[in-house]
Motif scaffolding. Sequence first.
Motif, PDB file in Angstrom:
ATOM      1  N   PRO A  64      28.785 -57.696 -44.309  1.00 39.45           N
ATOM      2  CA  PRO A  64      27.444 -57.414 -44.826  1.00 39.45           C
ATOM      3  C   PRO A  64      26.673 -56.484 -43.882  1.00 39.45           C
ATOM      4  N   LEU A  65      25.956 -55.535 -44.440  1.00 41.42           N
ATOM      5  CA  LEU A  65      25.173 -54.610 -43.622  1.00 41.42           C
ATOM      6  C   LEU A  65      24.187 -55.359 -42.733  1.00 41.42           C
ATOM      7  N   ALA A  66      23.646 -56.466 -43.233  1.00 44.17           N
ATOM      8  CA  ALA A  66      22.668 -57.247 -42.476  1.00 44.17           C
ATOM      9  C   ALA A  66      23.265 -57.867 -41.222  1.00 44.17           C
ATOM     10  N   GLU A  67      24.580 -58.003 -41.160  1.00 47.89           N
ATOM     11  CA  GLU A  67      25.228 -58.634 -40.013  1.00 47.89           C
ATOM     12  C   GLU A  67      25.825 -57.630 -39.038  1.00 47.89           C
ATOM     13  N   LYS A  68      25.772 -56.340 -39.372  1.00 47.51           N
ATOM     14  CA  LYS A  68      26.313 -55.327 -38.477  1.00 47.51           C
ATOM     15  C   LYS A  68      25.342 -55.048 -37.335  1.00 47.51           C
ATOM     16  N   HIS A  69      25.903 -54.665 -36.211  1.00 48.52           N
ATOM     17  CA  HIS A  69      25.088 -54.267 -35.058  1.00 48.52           C
ATOM     18  C   HIS A  69      24.916 -52.758 -35.095  1.00 48.52           C
ATOM     19  N   TYR A  70      23.684 -52.316 -34.944  1.00 48.67           N
ATOM     20  CA  TYR A  70      23.398 -50.886 -34.929  1.00 48.67           C
ATOM     21  C   TYR A  70      22.895 -50.495 -33.542  1.00 48.67           C
ATOM     22  N   SER A  71      23.527 -49.496 -32.953  1.00 48.24           N
ATOM     23  CA  SER A  71      23.198 -49.077 -31.589  1.00 48.24           C
ATOM     24  C   SER A  71      21.912 -48.267 -31.511  1.00 48.24           C
ATOM     25  N   GLY A  72      21.504 -47.686 -32.636  1.00 49.30           N
ATOM     26  CA  GLY A  72      20.343 -46.806 -32.607  1.00 49.30           C
ATOM     27  C   GLY A  72      20.727 -45.369 -32.299  1.00 49.30           C
ATOM     28  N   GLU A  73      22.020 -45.103 -32.232  1.00 46.41           N
ATOM     29  CA  GLU A  73      22.496 -43.755 -31.952  1.00 46.41           C
ATOM     30  C   GLU A  73      23.447 -43.302 -33.042  1.00 46.41           C
ATOM     31  N   PHE A  74      23.313 -42.021 -33.416  1.00 44.59           N
ATOM     32  CA  PHE A  74      24.292 -41.388 -34.287  1.00 44.59           C
ATOM     33  C   PHE A  74      24.197 -39.886 -34.061  1.00 44.59           C
ATOM     34  N   ARG A  75      25.264 -39.196 -34.359  1.00 44.73           N
ATOM     35  CA  ARG A  75      25.309 -37.754 -34.151  1.00 44.73           C
ATOM     36  C   ARG A  75      25.121 -37.036 -35.483  1.00 44.73           C
ATOM     37  N   VAL A  76      24.395 -35.946 -35.416  1.00 46.51           N
ATOM     38  CA  VAL A  76      24.179 -35.118 -36.589  1.00 46.51           C
ATOM     39  C   VAL A  76      24.469 -33.676 -36.201  1.00 46.51           C
ATOM     40  N   ARG A  77      25.327 -33.046 -36.960  1.00 43.73           N
ATOM     41  CA  ARG A  77      25.611 -31.626 -36.717  1.00 43.73           C
ATOM     42  C   ARG A  77      24.684 -30.794 -37.596  1.00 43.73           C
ATOM     43  N   ILE A  78      24.037 -29.823 -36.960  1.00 42.29           N
ATOM     44  CA  ILE A  78      23.112 -28.948 -37.665  1.00 42.29           C
ATOM     45  C   ILE A  78      23.410 -27.510 -37.273  1.00 42.29           C
ATOM     46  N   PRO A  79      22.999 -26.566 -38.089  1.00 39.14           N
ATOM     47  CA  PRO A  79      23.210 -25.162 -37.734  1.00 39.14           C
ATOM     48  C   PRO A  79      22.443 -24.805 -36.458  1.00 39.14           C
ATOM     49  N   PRO A  80      22.977 -23.885 -35.658  1.00 43.83           N
ATOM     50  CA  PRO A  80      22.320 -23.498 -34.403  1.00 43.83           C
ATOM     51  C   PRO A  80      20.866 -23.053 -34.585  1.00 43.83           C
ATOM     52  N   GLU A  81      20.566 -22.365 -35.676  1.00 45.47           N
ATOM     53  CA  GLU A  81      19.184 -21.904 -35.870  1.00 45.47           C
ATOM     54  C   GLU A  81      18.230 -23.067 -36.125  1.00 45.47           C
ATOM     55  N   VAL A  82      18.712 -24.128 -36.778  1.00 53.33           N
ATOM     56  CA  VAL A  82      17.888 -25.328 -36.980  1.00 53.33           C
ATOM     57  C   VAL A  82      17.692 -26.033 -35.640  1.00 53.33           C
ATOM     58  N   HIS A  83      18.739 -26.103 -34.840  1.00 54.80           N
ATOM     59  CA  HIS A  83      18.654 -26.718 -33.515  1.00 54.80           C
ATOM     60  C   HIS A  83      17.612 -25.983 -32.668  1.00 54.80           C
ATOM     61  N   ARG A  84      17.680 -24.668 -32.700  1.00 52.65           N
ATOM     62  CA  ARG A  84      16.733 -23.846 -31.937  1.00 52.65           C
ATOM     63  C   ARG A  84      15.305 -24.104 -32.409  1.00 52.65           C
ATOM     64  N   SER A  85      15.096 -24.126 -33.714  1.00 51.22           N
ATOM     65  CA  SER A  85      13.765 -24.354 -34.268  1.00 51.22           C
ATOM     66  C   SER A  85      13.215 -25.727 -33.867  1.00 51.22           C
ATOM     67  N   LEU A  86      14.056 -26.751 -33.935  1.00 52.89           N
ATOM     68  CA  LEU A  86      13.622 -28.096 -33.543  1.00 52.89           C
ATOM     69  C   LEU A  86      13.318 -28.174 -32.051  1.00 52.89           C
ATOM     70  N   ALA A  87      14.155 -27.531 -31.242  1.00 55.57           N
ATOM     71  CA  ALA A  87      13.917 -27.518 -29.790  1.00 55.57           C
ATOM     72  C   ALA A  87      12.591 -26.843 -29.475  1.00 55.57           C
ATOM     73  N   LEU A  88      12.285 -25.766 -30.176  1.00 54.78           N
ATOM     74  CA  LEU A  88      11.015 -25.067 -29.981  1.00 54.78           C
ATOM     75  C   LEU A  88       9.836 -25.946 -30.379  1.00 54.78           C
ATOM     76  N   GLN A  89       9.956 -26.625 -31.531  1.00 55.15           N
ATOM     77  CA  GLN A  89       8.890 -27.531 -31.973  1.00 55.15           C
ATOM     78  C   GLN A  89       8.657 -28.640 -30.948  1.00 55.15           C
ATOM     79  N   ALA A  90       9.748 -29.206 -30.438  1.00 55.48           N
ATOM     80  CA  ALA A  90       9.632 -30.280 -29.447  1.00 55.48           C
ATOM     81  C   ALA A  90       8.956 -29.774 -28.181  1.00 55.48           C
ATOM     82  N   ALA A  91       9.363 -28.594 -27.715  1.00 54.18           N
ATOM     83  CA  ALA A  91       8.757 -28.026 -26.507  1.00 54.18           C
ATOM     84  C   ALA A  91       7.270 -27.772 -26.715  1.00 54.18           C
ATOM     85  N   GLU A  92       6.907 -27.229 -27.864  1.00 51.59           N
ATOM     86  CA  GLU A  92       5.500 -26.956 -28.156  1.00 51.59           C
ATOM     87  C   GLU A  92       4.667 -28.229 -28.224  1.00 51.59           C
ATOM     88  N   GLN A  93       5.285 -29.325 -28.640  1.00 53.02           N
ATOM     89  CA  GLN A  93       4.583 -30.609 -28.728  1.00 53.02           C
ATOM     90  C   GLN A  93       4.656 -31.401 -27.429  1.00 53.02           C
TER      91      GLN A  93
END
Length: 107
Positions: A64-93
């Motif tokens: 059951p999903l309710a009994e699974k342990h979740y680490s709070g971590e997962f990997r997501v692959r995104i295009p380099p331009e999206v990564h760059r845009s997010l990094a810029l947003q984070a830096a600006e904030q």
Amino acid sequence: MRIDHYTYRVTWSPEDQESVGLCAEFPSLSWLSRTPEAALKGIRQLVADTVVDMQSNGEEVPMPLAEKHYSGEFRVRIPPEVHRSLALQAAEQGISLNRLASAKLAG
């Protein structure tokens, strides 16, 4: 294994003009009925029967999903331009990229 630990959902099926009972751990199973209550009762019984059948055939029964342990971590692959845009947003904030991504996912 107790079937009441599984994740059930009842929704309306416009195509069938009936309520449909679903179980997230068994995505191939569904149960149609005229009332939401009967759809829930039906999918729960179908899951119970399926679990018994799987166990008798030596198959692995989904946890059951309710009994699974979740680490709070997962990997997501995104295009380099999206990564760059997010990094810029984070830096600006003035926050980490991880915090930005977490906030965006949380909605």
